[in-house]
Design a protein around this motif. Structure first.
Motif, PDB file in Angstrom:
ATOM      1  N   HIS B 273       0.817  -1.214   0.000  1.00  0.00           N
ATOM      2  CA  HIS B 273       0.000   0.000   0.000  1.00  0.00           C
ATOM      3  C   HIS B 273       0.852   1.267   0.000  1.00  0.00           C
ATOM      4  CE1 HIS B 273      -3.303   2.577   0.440  1.00  0.00           C
ATOM      5  NE2 HIS B 273      -3.167   2.831   1.722  1.00  0.00           N
ATOM      6  N   TYR B 274       0.652   2.080  -1.025  1.00  0.00           N
ATOM      7  CA  TYR B 274       1.257   3.407  -1.054  1.00  0.00           C
ATOM      8  C   TYR B 274       0.170   4.433  -0.782  1.00  0.00           C
ATOM      9  CZ  TYR B 274       5.320   1.360  -3.353  1.00  0.00           C
ATOM     10  OH  TYR B 274       6.420   0.618  -3.646  1.00  0.00           O
ATOM     11  N   GLN B 275       0.544   5.618  -0.445  1.00  0.00           N
ATOM     12  CA  GLN B 275      -0.427   6.715  -0.334  1.00  0.00           C
ATOM     13  C   GLN B 275      -1.186   6.838  -1.654  1.00  0.00           C
ATOM     14  OE1 GLN B 275      -1.187   8.531   2.282  1.00  0.00           O
ATOM     15  NE2 GLN B 275       0.321   7.569   3.618  1.00  0.00           N
ATOM     16  N   ASN B 276      -0.443   6.705  -2.730  1.00  0.00           N
ATOM     17  CA  ASN B 276      -0.991   6.993  -4.052  1.00  0.00           C
ATOM     18  C   ASN B 276      -1.344   5.737  -4.852  1.00  0.00           C
ATOM     19  OD1 ASN B 276       1.591   6.150  -4.187  1.00  0.00           O
ATOM     20  ND2 ASN B 276       2.322   7.806  -5.528  1.00  0.00           N
ATOM     21  N   GLN B 277      -2.059   4.781  -4.194  1.00  0.00           N
ATOM     22  CA  GLN B 277      -2.459   3.524  -4.825  1.00  0.00           C
ATOM     23  C   GLN B 277      -3.182   3.761  -6.163  1.00  0.00           C
ATOM     24  OE1 GLN B 277      -1.789   0.473  -3.981  1.00  0.00           O
ATOM     25  NE2 GLN B 277      -3.057  -0.466  -5.554  1.00  0.00           N
ATOM     26  N   ALA B 278      -4.157   4.676  -6.151  1.00  0.00           N
ATOM     27  CA  ALA B 278      -4.950   4.926  -7.357  1.00  0.00           C
ATOM     28  C   ALA B 278      -4.074   5.526  -8.460  1.00  0.00           C
ATOM     29  CB  ALA B 278      -6.120   5.860  -7.044  1.00  0.00           C
ATOM     30  N   ASP B 279      -3.165   6.413  -8.093  1.00  0.00           N
ATOM     31  CA  ASP B 279      -2.249   7.000  -9.076  1.00  0.00           C
ATOM     32  C   ASP B 279      -1.362   5.927  -9.696  1.00  0.00           C
ATOM     33  OD1 ASP B 279      -3.265   9.411  -8.481  1.00  0.00           O
ATOM     34  OD2 ASP B 279      -1.489  10.212  -7.472  1.00  0.00           O
ATOM     35  N   ALA B 280      -0.872   5.023  -8.854  1.00  0.00           N
ATOM     36  CA  ALA B 280       0.055   3.991  -9.330  1.00  0.00           C
ATOM     37  C   ALA B 280      -0.578   3.185 -10.464  1.00  0.00           C
ATOM     38  CB  ALA B 280       0.470   3.076  -8.188  1.00  0.00           C
ATOM     39  N   ILE B 281      -1.850   2.799 -10.286  1.00  0.00           N
ATOM     40  CA  ILE B 281      -2.497   1.976 -11.309  1.00  0.00           C
ATOM     41  C   ILE B 281      -2.828   2.829 -12.550  1.00  0.00           C
ATOM     42  CG2 ILE B 281      -4.869   2.118 -10.385  1.00  0.00           C
ATOM     43  CD1 ILE B 281      -3.475  -1.171 -11.548  1.00  0.00           C
ATOM     44  N   THR B 282      -3.173   4.085 -12.346  1.00  0.00           N
ATOM     45  CA  THR B 282      -3.432   4.984 -13.475  1.00  0.00           C
ATOM     46  C   THR B 282      -2.168   5.155 -14.317  1.00  0.00           C
ATOM     47  OG1 THR B 282      -5.009   6.165 -12.092  1.00  0.00           O
ATOM     48  CG2 THR B 282      -4.334   7.260 -14.128  1.00  0.00           C
ATOM     49  N   ASN B 283      -1.029   5.338 -13.650  1.00  0.00           N
ATOM     50  CA  ASN B 283       0.242   5.482 -14.375  1.00  0.00           C
ATOM     51  C   ASN B 283       0.611   4.200 -15.128  1.00  0.00           C
ATOM     52  OD1 ASN B 283       0.464   8.064 -13.420  1.00  0.00           O
ATOM     53  ND2 ASN B 283       1.760   7.504 -11.663  1.00  0.00           N
ATOM     54  N   LEU B 284       0.371   3.049 -14.479  1.00  0.00           N
ATOM     55  CA  LEU B 284       0.642   1.759 -15.137  1.00  0.00           C
ATOM     56  C   LEU B 284      -0.171   1.650 -16.420  1.00  0.00           C
ATOM     57  CD1 LEU B 284       1.611  -1.386 -14.935  1.00  0.00           C
ATOM     58  CD2 LEU B 284      -0.671  -1.728 -14.012  1.00  0.00           C
ATOM     59  N   ILE B 285      -1.480   1.907 -16.312  1.00  0.00           N
ATOM     60  CA  ILE B 285      -2.384   1.803 -17.464  1.00  0.00           C
ATOM     61  C   ILE B 285      -1.935   2.758 -18.569  1.00  0.00           C
ATOM     62  CG2 ILE B 285      -4.758   2.262 -18.255  1.00  0.00           C
ATOM     63  CD1 ILE B 285      -4.780  -0.268 -16.716  1.00  0.00           C
ATOM     64  N   SER B 286      -1.541   3.950 -18.178  1.00  0.00           N
ATOM     65  CA  SER B 286      -1.148   4.949 -19.173  1.00  0.00           C
ATOM     66  C   SER B 286       0.084   4.487 -19.970  1.00  0.00           C
ATOM     67  CB  SER B 286      -0.943   6.286 -18.457  1.00  0.00           C
ATOM     68  OG  SER B 286       0.069   7.027 -19.051  1.00  0.00           O
ATOM     69  N   ASP B 287       1.046   3.849 -19.303  1.00  0.00           N
ATOM     70  CA  ASP B 287       2.204   3.302 -20.034  1.00  0.00           C
ATOM     71  C   ASP B 287       1.829   2.065 -20.851  1.00  0.00           C
ATOM     72  OD1 ASP B 287       3.919   5.244 -19.305  1.00  0.00           O
ATOM     73  OD2 ASP B 287       5.218   3.990 -18.045  1.00  0.00           O
ATOM     74  N   LEU B 288       0.928   1.239 -20.295  1.00  0.00           N
ATOM     75  CA  LEU B 288       0.518   0.010 -20.977  1.00  0.00           C
ATOM     76  C   LEU B 288      -0.193   0.350 -22.292  1.00  0.00           C
ATOM     77  CD1 LEU B 288       0.557  -3.055 -20.591  1.00  0.00           C
ATOM     78  CD2 LEU B 288      -1.576  -2.889 -19.303  1.00  0.00           C
ATOM     79  N   GLU B 289      -0.905   1.468 -22.295  1.00  0.00           N
ATOM     80  CA  GLU B 289      -1.637   1.896 -23.498  1.00  0.00           C
ATOM     81  C   GLU B 289      -0.712   2.117 -24.701  1.00  0.00           C
ATOM     82  OE1 GLU B 289      -3.859   5.161 -21.928  1.00  0.00           O
ATOM     83  OE2 GLU B 289      -5.680   3.951 -21.642  1.00  0.00           O
ATOM     84  N   HIS B 290       0.556   2.470 -24.436  1.00  0.00           N
ATOM     85  CA  HIS B 290       1.497   2.692 -25.536  1.00  0.00           C
ATOM     86  C   HIS B 290       1.904   1.388 -26.225  1.00  0.00           C
ATOM     87  CE1 HIS B 290       1.955   6.904 -24.730  1.00  0.00           C
ATOM     88  NE2 HIS B 290       2.243   6.676 -23.453  1.00  0.00           N
ATOM     89  N   VAL B 291       1.839   0.277 -25.478  1.00  0.00           N
ATOM     90  CA  VAL B 291       2.315  -1.017 -25.991  1.00  0.00           C
ATOM     91  C   VAL B 291       1.149  -1.895 -26.442  1.00  0.00           C
ATOM     92  CG1 VAL B 291       3.557  -3.120 -25.353  1.00  0.00           C
ATOM     93  CG2 VAL B 291       4.327  -0.906 -24.476  1.00  0.00           C
ATOM     94  N   ALA B 292       0.037  -1.849 -25.693  1.00  0.00           N
ATOM     95  CA  ALA B 292      -1.100  -2.729 -25.955  1.00  0.00           C
ATOM     96  C   ALA B 292      -2.023  -2.132 -27.008  1.00  0.00           C
ATOM     97  CB  ALA B 292      -1.872  -2.957 -24.656  1.00  0.00           C
ATOM     98  N   MET B 293      -2.823  -2.995 -27.681  1.00  0.00           N
ATOM     99  CA  MET B 293      -3.850  -2.511 -28.602  1.00  0.00           C
ATOM    100  C   MET B 293      -4.987  -1.881 -27.808  1.00  0.00           C
ATOM    101  SD  MET B 293      -4.202  -5.559 -31.414  1.00  0.00           S
ATOM    102  CE  MET B 293      -5.820  -4.994 -31.969  1.00  0.00           C
ATOM    103  N   SER B 294      -5.305  -2.486 -26.666  1.00  0.00           N
ATOM    104  CA  SER B 294      -6.334  -1.957 -25.775  1.00  0.00           C
ATOM    105  C   SER B 294      -5.989  -2.435 -24.383  1.00  0.00           C
ATOM    106  CB  SER B 294      -7.716  -2.476 -26.172  1.00  0.00           C
ATOM    107  OG  SER B 294      -7.766  -3.872 -25.961  1.00  0.00           O
ATOM    108  N   CYS B 295      -6.381  -1.691 -23.366  1.00  0.00           N
ATOM    109  CA  CYS B 295      -6.199  -2.190 -22.006  1.00  0.00           C
ATOM    110  C   CYS B 295      -7.202  -1.545 -21.078  1.00  0.00           C
ATOM    111  CB  CYS B 295      -4.773  -2.001 -21.508  1.00  0.00           C
ATOM    112  SG  CYS B 295      -4.309  -0.320 -21.178  1.00  0.00           S
ATOM    113  N   ARG B 296      -7.447  -2.196 -19.932  1.00  0.00           N
ATOM    114  CA  ARG B 296      -8.502  -1.746 -19.032  1.00  0.00           C
ATOM    115  C   ARG B 296      -8.169  -2.112 -17.596  1.00  0.00           C
ATOM    116  NH1 ARG B 296     -14.612  -3.886 -19.279  1.00  0.00           N
ATOM    117  NH2 ARG B 296     -15.329  -2.738 -17.466  1.00  0.00           N
ATOM    118  N   ASN B 297      -8.374  -1.176 -16.705  1.00  0.00           N
ATOM    119  CA  ASN B 297      -8.247  -1.420 -15.274  1.00  0.00           C
ATOM    120  C   ASN B 297      -9.541  -2.057 -14.785  1.00  0.00           C
ATOM    121  OD1 ASN B 297      -8.047  -1.296 -12.530  1.00  0.00           O
ATOM    122  ND2 ASN B 297      -8.095   0.958 -12.415  1.00  0.00           N
ATOM    123  N   LEU B 298      -9.478  -3.301 -14.304  1.00  0.00           N
ATOM    124  CA  LEU B 298     -10.685  -4.007 -13.869  1.00  0.00           C
ATOM    125  C   LEU B 298     -10.897  -3.931 -12.361  1.00  0.00           C
ATOM    126  CD1 LEU B 298     -10.498  -7.091 -16.254  1.00  0.00           C
ATOM    127  CD2 LEU B 298     -12.225  -5.281 -16.285  1.00  0.00           C
ATOM    128  N   GLY B 299     -10.114  -3.061 -11.697  1.00  0.00           N
ATOM    129  CA  GLY B 299     -10.357  -2.850 -10.269  1.00  0.00           C
ATOM    130  C   GLY B 299      -9.175  -3.181  -9.382  1.00  0.00           C
TER     131      GLY B 299
END
Lengths: 308, 308
Positions: B273-299
């Motif tokens: 657990h980080y203070q910025n849990q929600a940010d961490a996953i948002t940043n991950l998704i944002s980088d994944l979008e550059h490599v993947a055709m599509s991606c989605r945070n499922l929770g």
């Protein structure tokens, strides 16, 4: 020389086995379970086994993954030596009768006499558009253990009020007539089969004559387990494939059954043909062993997928 | 407030839902299919849905993966908000009768009168040691759609010659008596359930009171598709999890159904657990979008697994 396929007779595995070994002297023989096929190959009763690995709509066949996982180390020598793609078409089949003119008078007329459809549960989903036609909706559906079992049941229905959804091979085997052709929703519905054999046995050159020929791409299947308590291990294990210039194409996961939430991973990867194909996979495994708790080369074979 | 679980009544999902919401005012309600539960949550008819995600022996539940894949984009807002682990115990159940003394005289005596066992097909495999006892081997096995359906059938068997393999909750629901307790092979057999909800809905603090409490570890589920014609993309996509300090814990694969041999991947990952849990996953998704055709945070949700 004998090849075992997943029975019963006239199953899609049977059709795949006939296509694979058509131009060879190898006899094909039905065995009732995946485990029987692996035991047959391990004990050299059968030189080859033909088993479904995945379907393009339904995904992986977990029963096969569980045998490849080989948790009791019973099938040490069984490896994948080739693949074969079989388009899956479903036909609506009935028993013909000389007396009832309606059975030969086309689909619409015949459907008004049909009271019951028989097939394997997976096929209902694969033929959902056809089955939602107005003249099909009222017809009762009866699950069978296989599509060829459905054909067998219908072949005994003298009244002709039952119809099976099954393959052309099943139609031939049980002497049934086609009321409707290729009633599946997706025309590109395809099952990929693996041919398994002992490590020192290769496929005869005359096999797979209806394949795509020499694609120059080699696929390999590797299974491994990792220490889940060590963060980053799964990513590290997968990065080794890239390091060795293998393109990772799919990953499957099954419970290791050593303890809950511990998995065995199946990574499939491909590489353009090098002179040293066998060395490349040996080197990959040797590096993977440093990161994984256990790992195993489950075989390499030439890609048979038609280029799109 | 209502939570939907995968029915019928007295199913393992029902038991999980009762445990999860025991100390809350939330009502639990059976729905017949996974799709009904996702529709209920998407349309806000139900605030929560309780669905099995994987079993420690049998692996992932593909029906749930197919709904999370959301190929028709019908369940945009449905996300995983929590998990719950349910130990799976199977009991041998019969209908009691005041007249027949043998029904109350213990297992050995009673088994000589039982002619037929009823349960869900998965349970035969999970109770194989018990079922291979000499006094069980001769008893006919009848498949049922669920273990609670097996209990219902047996509750109507006045002669008492039928026995069900089902849960304690099913025994209660149908007033059956236990002939034998915990007849499953593996005492640690456990099913992991997901609680799904719309993104803006969190679980009440009084839910999950029998969980492990605050583990400090957060899990996330991310789905993505890649261009399979671009070598190395899968490895690149997975390396992004490591770059963002997420520990990849499991990977599942399902056909994307866009075209054959194109997959949708489900990566589960965890992070302290980080203070910025929600940010961490948002940043991950944002980088994944550059490599993947599509991606989605499922929770994302807090880990509820008991430390070993």
């Amino acid at each position: 020389m004998k090849a075992a396929y997943l029975g019963p007779k006239a199953s899609f595995s049977h059709q795949a086995a006939l296509e694979i070994f058509r131009d060879t002297p190898i006899q094909v023989e039905a065995l009732p379970t995946f485990a029987d096929i692996f035991e047959g190959v391990q004990s050299s009763q059968h030189q080859y086994g033909v088993v479904p690995f995945e379907n393009s709509s339904n995904g992986s066949v977990v029963q096969l993954l569980d045998l490849l996982a080989d948790r009791q180390m019973k099938y040490n020598d069984v490896k994948v030596c080739a693949e074969h793609y079989l388009p899956v078409h479903h036909q609506l089949l009935v028993r013909l009768s000389g007396q009832d003119a309606w059975r030969q008078s086309g689909l619409e007329e015949a459907l008004t006499h049909v009271k019951k459809f028989y097939t394997h549960p997976q096929a209902w989903g694969q033929c959902s558009a056809f089955l939602s036609r107005n003249d099909c909706k009222h017809i009762v559906r009866q699950d069978c253990a296989s599509t060829s079992e459905a054909a067998r049941v219908v072949s005994e229905n003298e009244a002709g009020t039952c119809a099976a959804i099954a393959s052309n091979l099943a139609a031939e085997e049980y002497g049934l007539a086609r009321l409707a052709d290729s009633i599946e929703d997706k025309g590109d519905n395809t099952t990929r089969f693996f041919i398994v054999a002992k490590a020192d046995i290769t496929l005869p050159k005359s096999a797979l004559q209806n394949g795509v020929g020499s694609s120059g791409i080699y696929k390999s299947l590797v299974s491994f387990t990792i220490d889940h308590d060590s963060p980053g291990t799964l990513a590290d294990a997968l990065s080794i494939f890239k390091m060795h210039h293998f393109n990772l194409t799919s990953i499957n996961t099954r419970p290791s059954r050593l303890r809950p939430w511990h998995y065995i991973f199946f990574a499939e990867c491909e590489q353009k043909h090098y002179q040293n194909q066998a060395d490349a996979i040996t080197n990959l495994i040797s590096d993977l062993e440093h990161v994984a708790m256990s790992c195993r080369n489950l075989g390499s074979w030439e890609d048979q997928l038609e280029p799109v």
